[in-house]
Design an enzyme around this catalytic site. Structure first.
Site, mmCIF file in Angstrom:
data_model
loop_
_atom_site.group_PDB
_atom_site.id
_atom_site.type_symbol
_atom_site.label_atom_id
_atom_site.label_comp_id
_atom_site.label_asym_id
_atom_site.label_seq_id
_atom_site.Cartn_x
_atom_site.Cartn_y
_atom_site.Cartn_z
ATOM 1 N N ASP A 135 15.234 0.848 -9.504
ATOM 2 C CA ASP A 135 16.765 0.175 -9.376
ATOM 3 C C ASP A 135 16.525 -0.808 -8.321
ATOM 4 O O ASP A 135 16.327 -0.921 -7.147
ATOM 5 C CB ASP A 135 17.220 1.576 -8.559
ATOM 6 C CG ASP A 135 18.607 1.277 -8.422
ATOM 7 O OD1 ASP A 135 19.033 0.295 -8.534
ATOM 8 O OD2 ASP A 135 19.532 2.245 -7.683
ATOM 9 N N ARG A 140 0.732 -1.301 0.000
ATOM 10 C CA ARG A 140 -0.112 -0.300 0.201
ATOM 11 C C ARG A 140 0.876 1.372 0.004
ATOM 12 O O ARG A 140 0.663 2.033 0.906
ATOM 13 C CB ARG A 140 -1.043 0.275 1.141
ATOM 14 C CG ARG A 140 -1.981 -1.104 1.225
ATOM 15 C CD ARG A 140 -3.065 -0.912 2.518
ATOM 16 N NE ARG A 140 -3.720 -2.119 2.464
ATOM 17 C CZ ARG A 140 -4.935 -2.286 3.239
ATOM 18 N NH1 ARG A 140 -5.051 -1.411 4.138
ATOM 19 N NH2 ARG A 140 -5.505 -3.340 3.179
ATOM 20 N N ASP A 142 23.013 -2.012 -5.243
ATOM 21 C CA ASP A 142 24.533 -1.847 -5.278
ATOM 22 C C ASP A 142 25.021 -0.531 -4.756
ATOM 23 O O ASP A 142 26.119 -0.288 -4.839
ATOM 24 C CB ASP A 142 24.975 -1.931 -6.952
ATOM 25 C CG ASP A 142 24.424 -1.052 -7.762
ATOM 26 O OD1 ASP A 142 23.577 -0.091 -7.098
ATOM 27 O OD2 ASP A 142 24.949 -0.748 -8.711
#
Ligand code: NAG
Ligand code: NAG
Ligand code: NAG
Length: 361
Positions: free
Chosen positions: A271, A201, A275
């Site tokens: 993304d 949500r 990393d």
């Protein structure tokens, strides 16, 4: 006369709110028509109740509320707002104003502006059916630069809410159902918010919706419609989804969006490589929604002035109540790890922050 009429008509046709109707300079979206209150009232006490308290301030409609005190107000029961009020949390002296322990409710009220308020419900709550902020069945309401954390039922509950904006706000670390926001009815605008470490949500929206320049971090499910019936339109523009340690399936950035939904999606990034570097890729497939070739809402493109990457930088720098306190600093720092840090929690204490996880203002 004829000329003037033409101008007014064309503004209406474009769906632009007139300048005088804006809740405050820079207000965007469907809640920006709120005008709030005009009668000055100053909060002078951090006590839960009594003369000059927050509870006293919001007990009568028509008020434009400012703060002469700063710190946390420890609520001993839910606070119910009146209609036609403005809460100017940003007027509190540094380090600002917040409430903790119980729900703030605008349920069934109308015409409300709330700025610069920290709402941290947390484990002091005794009713697991309550949320950090409740605007169920409310209308014409805008939250801006607020910081909502440790919600129990939802962080923001908005079932039946009409003409809503939530902008520039942090909605993070829900502890009970671990949900961000649940909105039904609408229309609603979610602009430049930071959503952090929730199960689901962010928001759940069964409404015609504008979702622009949001950053969603360490989600298990992000933007959701829940496949439970209803035909809605969604403008989803220039948002950044970033996975974290709790993310189980990156593709749940959009969750349970069936072909009864229509979506205009552009400029969204995901993304998912954890990393520590911001390097998302395009993410504009909105479940099974029918693709719209242009936004359903006339204001969406003009609100979307930032790209997703620009929105990330702006949100990190500006989101939430100001000045940023211990809790918000912690939340933002988890996001800045870009995949390395973050967890979905069941008690604010587990953040390790002071004051049993509520932090100090
Ligand atoms: C409400 O108070 C704020 C803070 O003092 C002020 O900036 C604003 O103009 C007031 N609004 C109205 C409508 O009186
Ligand atoms: C919602 O806003 C529209 C204008 O955009 C207005 O016509 C309508 O009356 C508002 N709804 C409520 C419940 O106030
Ligand atoms: C779409 O909406 C219709 C009518 O509201 C409903 O009967 C149907 O089950 C919905 N379909 C999905 C996939 O949710």
């Amino acid at each position: 006369m004829y000329q003037l009429k033409r101008v007014v008509i064309s503004l209406v046709a474009l769906g632009l709110p007139s300048v005088s109707a804006l809740a405050f300079p820079g207000a965007v979206g469907f809640g920006s028509i709120a005008t709030g209150g005009t009668t000055p009232f100053v909060v002078t006490s951090l006590a839960d109740s009594g003369t000059g308290t927050f509870r006293d301030a919001v007990s009568e409609s028509g008020r434009n509320i400012t703060f002469a005190v700063s710190g946390y107000i420890v609520l001993e029961s839910p606070v119910s707002l009146s209609s036609d009020i403005t809460i100017n949390g940003q007027t509190a002296p540094s380090p600002g104003i917040g409430v903790m322990g119980r729900e703030v409710s605008a349920s069934s009220k109308t015409n409300i502006i709330i700025r610069g308020l920290r709402m941290r419900q947390g484990s002091l709550e005794t009713d697991d059916g309550k949320s950090a902020f409740n605007m169920g069945d409310a209308s014409n309401i805008i939250l801006d630069h607020c910081s909502v954390a440790y919600g129990v039922f939802d962080s923001v509950d908005a079932v039946g809410a009409v003409n809503v904006t939530v902008s520039n706000s942090i909605i993070a670390l829900p502890i009970g159902q671990q949900f961000g926001a649940h909105l039904e009815t609408g229309p609603a605008t979610w602009y430049a918010n930071l959503w952090v470490s929730a199960h689901n949500r962010q928001p759940l929206t069964k409404a015609n919706t504008q979702y622009i320049n949001n950053v969603v971090y360490n989600y298990q499910a992000g933007y959701t419609v829940a496949n439970t019936g209803g035909v809605f339109s969604h403008d989803i523009i220039n948002n950044y989804f970033i996975t974290g340690p709790s993310t189980t399936s990156p593709s749940d950035d959009y969750f349970q969006i069936d072909d009864n939904q229509s979506a205009f999606a552009s400029g969204n990034l995901l993304d998912s490589n954890k990393d520590g570097v911001l390097n998302g890729v395009a993410a504009n497939t909105i479940g099974s929604a029918i693709i719209l070739s242009k936004p359903w809402a006339s204001t969406s493109l003009s609100i979307a002035t930032l790209t997703a990457a620009e929105a990330y930088a702006s949100v990190i720098a500006n989101v939430g109540a100001s000045p940023r306190d211990e809790v918000d600093t912690f939340i933002v720092s988890t996001v800045e790890s870009l995949g390395k840090v973050g967890s979905i929690i069941t008690n604010q204490d587990s953040t390790g922050l002071s004051n049993n996880g509520y932090g100090t203002l």
